[in-house]
Design a protein around this motif. Structure first.
Motif, PDB file in Angstrom:
ATOM      1  N   ARG A 246       0.826  -1.214   0.000  1.00  0.00           N
ATOM      2  CA  ARG A 246       0.000   0.000   0.000  1.00  0.00           C
ATOM      3  C   ARG A 246       0.860   1.263   0.000  1.00  0.00           C
ATOM      4  NH1 ARG A 246      -3.718   0.759   5.126  1.00  0.00           N
ATOM      5  NH2 ARG A 246      -1.633   1.062   5.994  1.00  0.00           N
ATOM      6  N   SER A 247       2.024   1.219   0.653  1.00  0.00           N
ATOM      7  CA  SER A 247       2.874   2.411   0.727  1.00  0.00           C
ATOM      8  C   SER A 247       3.374   2.860  -0.646  1.00  0.00           C
ATOM      9  CB  SER A 247       4.059   2.169   1.661  1.00  0.00           C
ATOM     10  OG  SER A 247       4.906   1.141   1.162  1.00  0.00           O
ATOM     11  N   VAL A 248       3.389   1.946  -1.614  1.00  0.00           N
ATOM     12  CA  VAL A 248       3.753   2.355  -2.976  1.00  0.00           C
ATOM     13  C   VAL A 248       2.712   3.339  -3.507  1.00  0.00           C
ATOM     14  CG1 VAL A 248       4.171   1.552  -5.329  1.00  0.00           C
ATOM     15  CG2 VAL A 248       4.960   0.183  -3.397  1.00  0.00           C
ATOM     16  N   TYR A 249       1.458   3.047  -3.205  1.00  0.00           N
ATOM     17  CA  TYR A 249       0.359   3.917  -3.640  1.00  0.00           C
ATOM     18  C   TYR A 249       0.314   5.214  -2.839  1.00  0.00           C
ATOM     19  CZ  TYR A 249      -4.457   5.396  -4.655  1.00  0.00           C
ATOM     20  OH  TYR A 249      -5.570   6.114  -5.023  1.00  0.00           O
ATOM     21  N   THR A 250       0.464   5.109  -1.508  1.00  0.00           N
ATOM     22  CA  THR A 250       0.263   6.284  -0.658  1.00  0.00           C
ATOM     23  C   THR A 250       1.501   7.177  -0.540  1.00  0.00           C
ATOM     24  OG1 THR A 250       0.879   4.992   1.320  1.00  0.00           O
ATOM     25  CG2 THR A 250      -1.470   5.089   0.730  1.00  0.00           C
ATOM     26  N   ALA A 251       2.710   6.579  -0.604  1.00  0.00           N
ATOM     27  CA  ALA A 251       3.930   7.358  -0.370  1.00  0.00           C
ATOM     28  C   ALA A 251       4.799   7.510  -1.608  1.00  0.00           C
ATOM     29  CB  ALA A 251       4.748   6.713   0.757  1.00  0.00           C
ATOM     30  N   ALA A 252       5.007   6.410  -2.351  1.00  0.00           N
ATOM     31  CA  ALA A 252       5.922   6.476  -3.499  1.00  0.00           C
ATOM     32  C   ALA A 252       5.285   7.144  -4.704  1.00  0.00           C
ATOM     33  CB  ALA A 252       6.387   5.071  -3.861  1.00  0.00           C
ATOM     34  N   TRP A 253       4.053   6.765  -5.025  1.00  0.00           N
ATOM     35  CA  TRP A 253       3.431   7.270  -6.251  1.00  0.00           C
ATOM     36  C   TRP A 253       3.308   8.798  -6.259  1.00  0.00           C
ATOM     37  CZ3 TRP A 253      -2.322   7.042  -8.029  1.00  0.00           C
ATOM     38  CH2 TRP A 253      -2.389   7.390  -9.385  1.00  0.00           C
ATOM     39  N   PRO A 254       2.890   9.462  -5.164  1.00  0.00           N
ATOM     40  CA  PRO A 254       2.839  10.931  -5.223  1.00  0.00           C
ATOM     41  C   PRO A 254       4.183  11.565  -5.560  1.00  0.00           C
ATOM     42  CG  PRO A 254       1.591  10.128  -3.341  1.00  0.00           C
ATOM     43  CD  PRO A 254       2.324   8.941  -3.908  1.00  0.00           C
ATOM     44  N   LEU A 255       5.271  11.004  -5.028  1.00  0.00           N
ATOM     45  CA  LEU A 255       6.598  11.548  -5.321  1.00  0.00           C
ATOM     46  C   LEU A 255       6.990  11.296  -6.768  1.00  0.00           C
ATOM     47  CD1 LEU A 255       8.373  10.386  -2.038  1.00  0.00           C
ATOM     48  CD2 LEU A 255       7.837  12.747  -2.666  1.00  0.00           C
ATOM     49  N   LEU A 256       6.740  10.089  -7.255  1.00  0.00           N
ATOM     50  CA  LEU A 256       7.065   9.759  -8.647  1.00  0.00           C
ATOM     51  C   LEU A 256       6.209  10.579  -9.611  1.00  0.00           C
ATOM     52  CD1 LEU A 256       7.308   5.956  -7.987  1.00  0.00           C
ATOM     53  CD2 LEU A 256       9.160   7.301  -8.996  1.00  0.00           C
ATOM     54  N   ARG A 257       4.948  10.737  -9.292  1.00  0.00           N
ATOM     55  CA  ARG A 257       4.040  11.505 -10.151  1.00  0.00           C
ATOM     56  C   ARG A 257       4.453  12.972 -10.204  1.00  0.00           C
ATOM     57  NH1 ARG A 257      -1.925  10.643  -8.336  1.00  0.00           N
ATOM     58  NH2 ARG A 257      -0.994  11.575  -6.473  1.00  0.00           N
ATOM     59  N   ALA A 258       4.916  13.514  -9.082  1.00  0.00           N
ATOM     60  CA  ALA A 258       5.346  14.910  -9.050  1.00  0.00           C
ATOM     61  C   ALA A 258       6.531  15.157  -9.976  1.00  0.00           C
ATOM     62  CB  ALA A 258       5.702  15.309  -7.617  1.00  0.00           C
ATOM     63  N   HIS A 259       7.376  14.129 -10.139  1.00  0.00           N
ATOM     64  CA  HIS A 259       8.542  14.245 -11.026  1.00  0.00           C
ATOM     65  C   HIS A 259       8.252  13.672 -12.422  1.00  0.00           C
ATOM     66  CE1 HIS A 259      11.243  15.731  -7.953  1.00  0.00           C
ATOM     67  NE2 HIS A 259      11.000  14.705  -7.162  1.00  0.00           N
TER      68      HIS A 259
END
Length: 350
Positions: A102-115
């Motif tokens: 779940r942390s990939v969705y909640t924590a990693a994806w927002p950071l990756l999407r921002a870049h």
């Protein structure tokens, strides 16, 4: 120290290297370049350190990639270039996550999407339900898929596939493939072996349907087996920015081994014979290490390097890693997976 038996094949090699003072290979020594595929699991400061990076560490790593002009590739584009023999420029990386936590969705994806950075999630389907828990839900995975995130196969059960027959292992992968198609309308073309475990027989069959990834370290290049590609784990002691900077600068070291990579053996000090291509002029500078032990016993005869752990290996997974310093940045790296069951009637579990 490598032992080189006195032969006509060894003497000119050592003389030439000594004369020229060479210690490494240029980064583009094998043409067409290479990429480093990174492996993550949790992006969470509350999960086990051995499989986790914190959100702050992950953000720092992404910032490092961008600030230092690394190109983050969509994994299918890396594979396409490998298959077509196209060039992969220096500083190429791809980002993958195992298990669909779940942390990939909640924590990693927002950071990756921002870049605006692409990534891949390898899903073991038995863990996914209609509501998120430790893992993502089907709705969250569907959202990632629609956003262009690649969804890969990570088996259904996440069992030790080498402990099964090839037919049983393929059925496990096939069930995951069917569920991904049913739930997400995804035909996964990539797969990651649970625990990074594979055997030569399984690799041969995986090659018919998927591009396969293990968890043995190294860069991916045109000489790698496309059904058992290496990835570089980023977690625990390797999550610091200093270690991260080292691990994104690995290049393929094109050694061939007998027995083949993915050895299951009851022998606790197995011996591996490595063939070194003529394109490596300084073979005596190769150093090989057994995980948890350090430097291995090594004997070099002409273009054959024989390696053996100095001490018995423990039951479980062990990696034999051979390295050679590059003249630019980083290391040429080759990794061999050994699986050592405790006895002939059981398999290790953890």
């Amino acid at each position: 120290m490598i032992k080189c038996r006195m032969s006509l094949a060894c003497l000119p090699l050592y003389g030439l290297i000594s004369l020229l003072g060479l210690t490494g290979l240029p980064v583009e020594a094998y043409g067409n370049g290479s990429a480093v595929v990174l492996t993550y699991h949790h992006v969470d400061s509350r999960t086990p350190e051995s499989t986790s990076v914190s959100p702050d560490q992950f953000a720092e790593q992404l910032d490092y990639l961008i600030a230092n002009s690394y190109k983050v590739w969509h994994l299918p584009d890396v594979i396409r270039r490998l298959k077509n023999g196209q060039h992969l420029p220096d500083k190429s990386v791809a980002i993958t996550f195992d298990d669909a936590y779940r942390s990939v969705y909640t924590a990693a994806w927002p950071l990756l999407r921002a870049h605006n950075l692409p990534f891949t999630v390898f899903v073991h389907t038995s863990a996914i339900g209609d509501s998120p828990g430790l893992h993502m839900s089907w709705a969250q995975l569907r959202e990632l898929d629609k956003a262009g995130v690649e969804i890969g196969n990570h088996s259904h059960t996440h069992d030790h596939l080498p402990s099964k027959s090839v037919e049983e292992a393929l059925a496990d992968l096939g069930k995951a493939q069917e569920i991904l198609e049913d739930k997400l309308n995804v035909q996964a073309s990539t797969m990651a072996y649970p625990y990074g475990e594979f055997t030569p027989a399984l690799v041969q069959w995986v090659n018919k349907q998927w591009t396969g990834f293990g968890q043995h370290s190294g860069g991916v290049g045109p000489k790698n087996n496309l059904a058992a590609l290496p990835r570089v784990p980023i977690s625990g002691q390797y999550a610091s920015i200093e270690k991260f900077a080292q691990r994104i600068n690995l290049h393929p070291l094109p050694l061939s081994a007998e027995p083949k990579n993915g050895l299951v053996t009851l022998i606790d000090q197995p011996e591996i014979s490595l063939q070194i291509p003529e394109s490596i002029p300084n073979a005596q500078n190769i150093r090989c290490y057994a995980s948890g032990q350090g430097l291995m016993d090594m004997t070099l005869l002409a273009r054959t390097l024989t390696i053996r752990p100095k001490q018995p290996i423990s039951a479980g997974r062990t990696k034999f890693n051979c390295t050679l310093k590059a003249t630019g940045t980083g290391y040429y790296w080759w990794s061999f997976l050994v699986m050592h069951p405790p006895d002939q009637n059981s398999w290790y579990t953890w």
